[in-house]
Design a protein around this motif. Structure first.
Motif, PDB file in Angstrom:
ATOM      1  N   ASP A   1       0.822  -1.210   0.000  1.00 22.53           N
ATOM      2  CA  ASP A   1       0.000   0.000   0.000  1.00 22.53           C
ATOM      3  C   ASP A   1       0.857   1.261   0.000  1.00 22.53           C
ATOM      4  O   ASP A   1       0.501   2.268  -0.609  1.00 22.53           O
ATOM      5  CB  ASP A   1      -0.942   0.001   1.211  1.00 22.53           C
ATOM      6  N   GLU A   2       1.967   1.213   0.701  1.00 22.28           N
ATOM      7  CA  GLU A   2       2.909   2.323   0.707  1.00 22.28           C
ATOM      8  C   GLU A   2       4.312   1.779   0.908  1.00 22.28           C
ATOM      9  O   GLU A   2       4.494   0.671   1.420  1.00 22.28           O
ATOM     10  CB  GLU A   2       2.555   3.346   1.795  1.00 22.28           C
ATOM     11  N   LEU A   3       5.314   2.558   0.518  1.00 18.85           N
ATOM     12  CA  LEU A   3       6.688   2.103   0.629  1.00 18.85           C
ATOM     13  C   LEU A   3       7.164   2.241   2.072  1.00 18.85           C
ATOM     14  O   LEU A   3       7.164   3.339   2.626  1.00 18.85           O
ATOM     15  CB  LEU A   3       7.590   2.923  -0.294  1.00 18.85           C
ATOM     16  N   PRO A   4       7.602   1.146   2.703  1.00 15.67           N
ATOM     17  CA  PRO A   4       8.147   1.249   4.064  1.00 15.67           C
ATOM     18  C   PRO A   4       9.405   2.110   4.087  1.00 15.67           C
ATOM     19  O   PRO A   4      10.095   2.273   3.078  1.00 15.67           O
ATOM     20  CB  PRO A   4       8.470  -0.213   4.413  1.00 15.67           C
ATOM     21  N   LYS A   5       9.719   2.640   5.263  1.00 15.45           N
ATOM     22  CA  LYS A   5      10.871   3.523   5.395  1.00 15.45           C
ATOM     23  C   LYS A   5      12.196   2.769   5.386  1.00 15.45           C
ATOM     24  O   LYS A   5      13.244   3.371   5.214  1.00 15.45           O
ATOM     25  CB  LYS A   5      10.746   4.344   6.681  1.00 15.45           C
ATOM     26  N   SER A   6      12.150   1.459   5.587  1.00 14.93           N
ATOM     27  CA  SER A   6      13.377   0.670   5.600  1.00 14.93           C
ATOM     28  C   SER A   6      13.234  -0.543   4.691  1.00 14.93           C
ATOM     29  O   SER A   6      12.120  -1.036   4.444  1.00 14.93           O
ATOM     30  CB  SER A   6      13.710   0.200   7.015  1.00 14.93           C
ATOM     31  N   PHE A   7      14.379  -1.026   4.220  1.00 15.96           N
ATOM     32  CA  PHE A   7      14.369  -2.216   3.369  1.00 15.96           C
ATOM     33  C   PHE A   7      13.864  -3.438   4.124  1.00 15.96           C
ATOM     34  O   PHE A   7      13.124  -4.255   3.569  1.00 15.96           O
ATOM     35  CB  PHE A   7      15.778  -2.490   2.839  1.00 15.96           C
TER      36      PHE A   7
ATOM     37  N   TYR B   1      14.241   0.755  -6.502  1.00 17.49           N
ATOM     38  CA  TYR B   1      13.461   1.211  -7.662  1.00 17.49           C
ATOM     39  C   TYR B   1      12.218   1.975  -7.193  1.00 17.49           C
ATOM     40  O   TYR B   1      11.963   3.104  -7.628  1.00 17.49           O
ATOM     41  CB  TYR B   1      13.057   0.011  -8.530  1.00 17.49           C
ATOM     42  N   TRP B   2      11.456   1.378  -6.292  1.00 15.64           N
ATOM     43  CA  TRP B   2      10.236   2.030  -5.811  1.00 15.64           C
ATOM     44  C   TRP B   2      10.551   3.194  -4.879  1.00 15.64           C
ATOM     45  O   TRP B   2       9.763   4.143  -4.767  1.00 15.64           O
ATOM     46  CB  TRP B   2       9.325   0.991  -5.142  1.00 15.64           C
ATOM     47  N   TYR B   3      11.698   3.140  -4.254  1.00 15.56           N
ATOM     48  CA  TYR B   3      12.208   4.253  -3.438  1.00 15.56           C
ATOM     49  C   TYR B   3      12.408   5.479  -4.320  1.00 15.56           C
ATOM     50  O   TYR B   3      12.007   6.600  -3.984  1.00 15.56           O
ATOM     51  CB  TYR B   3      13.522   3.780  -2.822  1.00 15.56           C
ATOM     52  N   ALA B   4      13.016   5.277  -5.500  1.00 21.15           N
ATOM     53  CA  ALA B   4      13.233   6.386  -6.429  1.00 21.15           C
ATOM     54  C   ALA B   4      11.913   6.897  -6.999  1.00 21.15           C
ATOM     55  O   ALA B   4      11.733   8.107  -7.191  1.00 21.15           O
ATOM     56  CB  ALA B   4      14.162   5.953  -7.568  1.00 21.15           C
ATOM     57  N   ILE B   5      10.985   5.989  -7.270  1.00 19.61           N
ATOM     58  CA  ILE B   5       9.659   6.405  -7.754  1.00 19.61           C
ATOM     59  C   ILE B   5       8.951   7.242  -6.699  1.00 19.61           C
ATOM     60  O   ILE B   5       8.349   8.278  -6.997  1.00 19.61           O
ATOM     61  CB  ILE B   5       8.802   5.164  -8.094  1.00 19.61           C
ATOM     62  N   ALA B   6       9.034   6.810  -5.445  1.00 14.74           N
ATOM     63  CA  ALA B   6       8.315   7.490  -4.365  1.00 14.74           C
ATOM     64  C   ALA B   6       8.894   8.860  -4.055  1.00 14.74           C
ATOM     65  O   ALA B   6       8.150   9.812  -3.791  1.00 14.74           O
ATOM     66  CB  ALA B   6       8.328   6.615  -3.108  1.00 14.74           C
ATOM     67  N   HIS B   7      10.216   8.986  -4.079  1.00 15.80           N
ATOM     68  CA  HIS B   7      10.858  10.222  -3.604  1.00 15.80           C
ATOM     69  C   HIS B   7      11.302  11.155  -4.721  1.00 15.80           C
ATOM     70  O   HIS B   7      11.678  12.298  -4.445  1.00 15.80           O
ATOM     71  CB  HIS B   7      12.034   9.862  -2.696  1.00 15.80           C
ATOM     72  N   GLN B   8      11.292  10.685  -5.958  1.00  9.55           N
ATOM     73  CA  GLN B   8      11.549  11.509  -7.139  1.00  9.55           C
ATOM     74  C   GLN B   8      12.796  12.384  -6.982  1.00  9.55           C
ATOM     75  O   GLN B   8      13.880  11.882  -6.747  1.00  9.55           O
ATOM     76  CB  GLN B   8      10.294  12.314  -7.475  1.00  9.55           C
TER      77      GLN B   8
END
Length: 447
Positions: free
Chosen positions: A160-166, A309-316
């Protein structure tokens, strides 16, 4: 002259980090769209250079791509061109030309001159590349865009959302999706048996045709490390036909041995190799040979790649900010002399020098080496981490915008690491990973 056909599609594929024909949903989509029309297959480097002032807040750009990275890219494009010719088309290569125009302008002109109706691209985590796509869409509102997933395990963020840690991402993903243990292979996207032709007025023009780049200096990379889909698939087979996967976790931190890590990263980074094909081979290895902690650790690293990958999508654009996603101001600064020492391998730390010399010569550095040189730049030298990230972008043959910048934020204490800054004891690390000084001597780490 513009193509005046009103009854068929004029489809353009804009390759980016998807340089293959196998398991390429973008190419497959384009082939279907243009089945009764015409197809342009385009690679346009340096698109973001033209729009830097509009799309990026970065002020720390490199001037030229390192020779090792450029060689690997050129080999990958040559292999792609050969594959496309076998299917009945050809790669069009746009390049900056002071006498004419930049690649963004050329691409825009090509779209308009050929009356392109559809553009197919692969989803990317590259913020600046996505801004280029946005500008192209704004300037060509008549064109229909099609975005396919070609670089990730999941078509969209699996949570649902990207967690703050791996760690949280890994645990939730493994709980919700049994990708590693699944008995059936992931179904690859079918490879087109043939491709529609390019527009007739381009077939005899050599203005845009790709020509492999010639290099004066011999490569210092291992002979098996050659760019292109064929080389990537051969290495994938060779690796999983060996015993190396079963001992991966115990060898992956070695500084300078070809067999001690998977070495799949470069082909994955520019899309010469599909991550789904890698996962399929890993699954088969676990089913047919052995499933142990080492084979799991290969999956673990694929999940790290997915997370960033999703970290980069989320934080742009926050991926490039000095304060990172944590909005924490690092106690570092810019110092031209210290940065030059770090780049040139002339610091007071032999292990760091050896790693940097290896990078400049081969375009590659082990995961352990990357952590050591990043820690040195941030902690021992007190430098702005972004200059390290941009130098890696220049040199690494396996440069990936999300993994590179995400990992640098992690090491600098402004990213996804819940523990904050990570500093490595360089003397202790040297004793552990190069106790006899062989690596340091080979790469001339002593100044």
């Amino acid at each position: 002259m513009p193509n005046q056909s009103l009854t068929s599609n004029i489809t353009l594929v804009l390759f980016h980090n998807d340089l293959r024909v196998t398991d390429n949903a973008t190419l497959s989509k384009a082939a279907n769209l243009s089945s009764n029309g015409q197809l342009l297959l385009v690679y346009a480097p340096s698109l973001t250079d033209t729009l830097d002032k509009k799309v990026s807040q970065q002020v720390y750009h490199y001037d030229t791509m390192g020779q090792a990275r450029q060689r690997f890219l050129s080999e990958s494009l040559a292999a792609l061109d050969a594959s496309l010719m076998q299917l009945g088309n050809k790669l069009l290569y746009l390049q900056n030309n002071v006498a004419t125009s930049d690649t963004f302008t050329q691409l825009n002109e090509l779209i308009q001159q050929q009356s392109v109706t559809d553009i197919c691209v692969s989803q990317t985590a590259d913020y600046n590349q996505n801004q280029v796509y946005k500008c192209l869409q704004e300037q060509n509102p008549q064109v229909c865009w099609h975005v396919q997933t070609t670089a990730t395990l999941f078509d969209k963020l699996p949570l649902d959302e990207l967690p703050k840690s791996f760690t949280a991402f890994r645990k939730k993903t493994e709980s919700n999706y049994d990708l590693l243990q699944a008995k059936e292979d992931i179904v690859n996207c079918p490879t087109p048996k043939s491709l529609p032709p390019m527009p007739e007025n381009l077939r005899d023009s050599h203005e845009y045709f790709f020509a492999a780049q010639a290099f004066n200096e011999p490569s210092q990379q291992p002979p098996d490390w050659k760019g292109g889909e064929k080389s990537g698939l051969e290495h994938l087979d060779a690796y999983f036909d060996s015993d190396a996967p079963s001992i991966y976790k115990t060898t992956r931190n070695a500084l300078d041995d070809w067999t001690h890590s998977t070495k799949l990263s470069a082909w994955l980074a520019n899309g010469s190799l599909s991550v789904n094909m890698v996962l399929n081979r890993l699954r088969r290895y676990e089913r047919d040979i052995i499933a142990n902690e080492s084979t799991y650790w290969i999956w673990f690293e694929l999940l790290w790649r997915e997370y960033f990958y999703w970290y980069a999508i989320a934080h742009q654009q926050k991926l490039f900010w000095f304060k990172g996603i944590a909005q924490h101001l690092p106690p570092t600064q810019f110092d031209h002399k210290r940065l030059a020492q770090w780049k040139n391998g002339t610091t007071q730390y032999p292990i760091v020098n050896a790693c940097m010399n290896q990078l400049k010569s081969t375009g590659y550095m082990s995961n352990r080496g990357r952590q050591l040189v990043a820690s040195c730049l941030v902690h021992e030298l007190g430098l702005d981490w972004r200059y390290g990230a941009i130098y890696f972008e220049q040199q690494l043959i396996d440069y990936d915008v999300a993994s590179n910048w995400g990992n640098w934020q992690y090491l600098a204490g402004v990213g996804a690491d819940p523990r904050g800054c990570r500093q490595f004891n360089l003397n202790k690390q040297t004793q552990q990973y190069d106790p006899n000084g062989e690596f340091i001597r080979k790469w001339q780490g002593e100044v």
